[in-house]
Design an enzyme around this catalytic site. Structure first.
Site, PDB file in Angstrom:
ATOM      1  N   ASP A   1      49.980-110.735 126.497  1.00 50.12           N
ATOM      2  CA  ASP A   1      49.712-110.746 125.061  1.00 50.12           C
ATOM      3  C   ASP A   1      50.801-109.969 124.365  1.00 50.12           C
ATOM      4  O   ASP A   1      51.347-109.007 124.929  1.00 50.12           O
ATOM      5  CB  ASP A   1      48.345-110.126 124.754  1.00 50.12           C
ATOM      6  CG  ASP A   1      48.423-108.619 124.673  1.00 50.12           C
ATOM      7  OD1 ASP A   1      48.298-108.073 123.561  1.00 50.12           O
ATOM      8  OD2 ASP A   1      48.617-107.959 125.710  1.00 50.12           O
TER       9      ASP A   1
ATOM     10  N   GLN B   1      48.804 -96.754 134.080  1.00 56.85           N
ATOM     11  CA  GLN B   1      49.820 -96.000 133.345  1.00 56.85           C
ATOM     12  C   GLN B   1      50.749 -95.276 134.330  1.00 56.85           C
ATOM     13  O   GLN B   1      50.585 -95.363 135.528  1.00 56.85           O
ATOM     14  CB  GLN B   1      49.149 -95.010 132.391  1.00 56.85           C
ATOM     15  CG  GLN B   1      48.361 -95.654 131.273  1.00 56.85           C
ATOM     16  CD  GLN B   1      49.249 -96.357 130.241  1.00 56.85           C
ATOM     17  OE1 GLN B   1      50.488 -96.306 130.318  1.00 56.85           O
ATOM     18  NE2 GLN B   1      48.634 -97.029 129.284  1.00 56.85           N
TER      19      GLN B   1
ATOM     20  N   ASP C   1      41.624-105.978 123.511  1.00 56.45           N
ATOM     21  CA  ASP C   1      42.205-104.768 124.070  1.00 56.45           C
ATOM     22  C   ASP C   1      41.281-103.594 123.743  1.00 56.45           C
ATOM     23  O   ASP C   1      40.228-103.765 123.141  1.00 56.45           O
ATOM     24  CB  ASP C   1      43.613-104.543 123.523  1.00 56.45           C
ATOM     25  CG  ASP C   1      43.627-104.392 122.008  1.00 56.45           C
ATOM     26  OD1 ASP C   1      42.547-104.239 121.412  1.00 56.45           O
ATOM     27  OD2 ASP C   1      44.712-104.446 121.413  1.00 56.45           O
ATOM     28  N   SER C   2      41.679-102.397 124.119  1.00 56.57           N
ATOM     29  CA  SER C   2      40.795-101.241 123.941  1.00 56.57           C
ATOM     30  C   SER C   2      41.035-100.484 122.642  1.00 56.57           C
ATOM     31  O   SER C   2      40.205 -99.698 122.208  1.00 56.57           O
ATOM     32  CB  SER C   2      41.000-100.263 125.103  1.00 56.57           C
ATOM     33  OG  SER C   2      42.308 -99.703 125.045  1.00 56.57           O
ATOM     34  N   GLY C   3      42.202-100.709 122.030  1.00 55.50           N
ATOM     35  CA  GLY C   3      42.624 -99.893 120.899  1.00 55.50           C
ATOM     36  C   GLY C   3      43.559 -98.774 121.324  1.00 55.50           C
ATOM     37  O   GLY C   3      44.117 -98.056 120.495  1.00 55.50           O
ATOM     38  N   GLY C   4      43.762 -98.621 122.643  1.00 54.36           N
ATOM     39  CA  GLY C   4      44.599 -97.533 123.157  1.00 54.36           C
ATOM     40  C   GLY C   4      46.041 -97.609 122.694  1.00 54.36           C
ATOM     41  O   GLY C   4      46.639 -96.598 122.324  1.00 54.36           O
TER      42      GLY C   4
ATOM     43  N   ASP D   1      42.534 -96.304 127.333  1.00 54.13           N
ATOM     44  CA  ASP D   1      43.469 -95.559 128.168  1.00 54.13           C
ATOM     45  C   ASP D   1      44.352 -94.662 127.324  1.00 54.13           C
ATOM     46  O   ASP D   1      44.498 -94.859 126.122  1.00 54.13           O
ATOM     47  CB  ASP D   1      44.344 -96.533 128.970  1.00 54.13           C
ATOM     48  CG  ASP D   1      45.144 -97.466 128.056  1.00 54.13           C
ATOM     49  OD1 ASP D   1      44.523 -98.124 127.195  1.00 54.13           O
ATOM     50  OD2 ASP D   1      46.377 -97.510 128.175  1.00 54.13           O
TER      51      ASP D   1
END
Length: 226
Positions: A223, A146, A35-38, A95
């Protein structure tokens, strides 16, 4: 599935690189997606009622480390670089993940920021592909849709991200409201707005009954911490 922010904090990129990448570190020879960490930034900032854990600006996010309390900065470019350093097969754009109960004005800000960040992620992705000479082995890049429970914003966000061009698209933020109700309309509309030849990623969806409902709507990947 691996968590970008947590791996960045512990054990850290230096150790992962010494191991020859995340596949070697965990001895896994199949695909890995990060994932991005967002969402972790969302958890650290939005769920902190005192408002002292950090802030989100157009440049990126500044927040306190859950490990040692130090202030960290994470930008779209940094998130992509970290995921390349981890050596994964699929990665997700950074994001702005707002709470679903945000008012429409704040949701619009988060959506516009998510689109701008997705463009920056795509540019950084292209730079990393070129600098690392990965033309024949490109990792997949997914963007995140989003818009909270605002169907018009979800539709708009998906349309703008599709224009940029990605290998897949995720459902951003929680798939349930504050009362725990499954956001069926938002999930179905978002899935319907994603081209059929692209991956549909239901981030955070993990309960078996929710997975089954989502598959029937067209979602492919899931996930969840549970």
């Amino acid at each position: 599935m691996a968590n970008t922010l947590h791996l960045f904090l512990r054990p850290g990129l230096k150790l992962v690189k010494q191991a020859g990448g995340l596949h070697n570190l965990v001895n896994w020879r199949r695909s890995i997606l990060t994932d991005s960490g967002g969402y972790q930034v969302f958890s650290l900032i939005h769920k902190n009622k005192s408002g002292v854990s950090g802030k989100i600006t157009d440049q990126g996010a500044v927040f306190r480390s859950p490990v040692d309390g130090s202030y960290l900065k994470l930008t779209p470019e940094q998130s992509i670089k970290i995921q390349f350093d981890l050596g994964v097969d699929m990665m997700v754009c950074f994001d702005d993940c707002p709470p679903n109960d945000y008012n429409n004005a704040d949701l619009k800000i988060a959506v516009e920021r998510t689109i701008k960040w997705a463009k920056r992620c795509r540019l950084e992705y292209n730079k990393q592909i070129k600098s690392r000479a990965l033309k024949n082995k490109k990792p997949g890049l997914l963007a995140v849709v989003q818009g909270g429970n605002n169907l018009a914003l979800r539709r708009y966000c998906a349309q703008e991200l599709i224009k940029i061009g990605f290998d897949g698209f995720g459902f951003g933020a929680r798939h349930i409201d504050e009362a725990g109700n499954f956001l069926a309309k938002a999930l179905e509309l978002t899935a319907g707005g994603i081209p059929e030849n692209k991956l549909r990623f239901g981030l955070g969806i993990g309960r078996p009954e929710d997975v089954i409902k989502s598959i029937k709507m067209g979602w492919d990947m899931f996930d969840c911490v549970i």
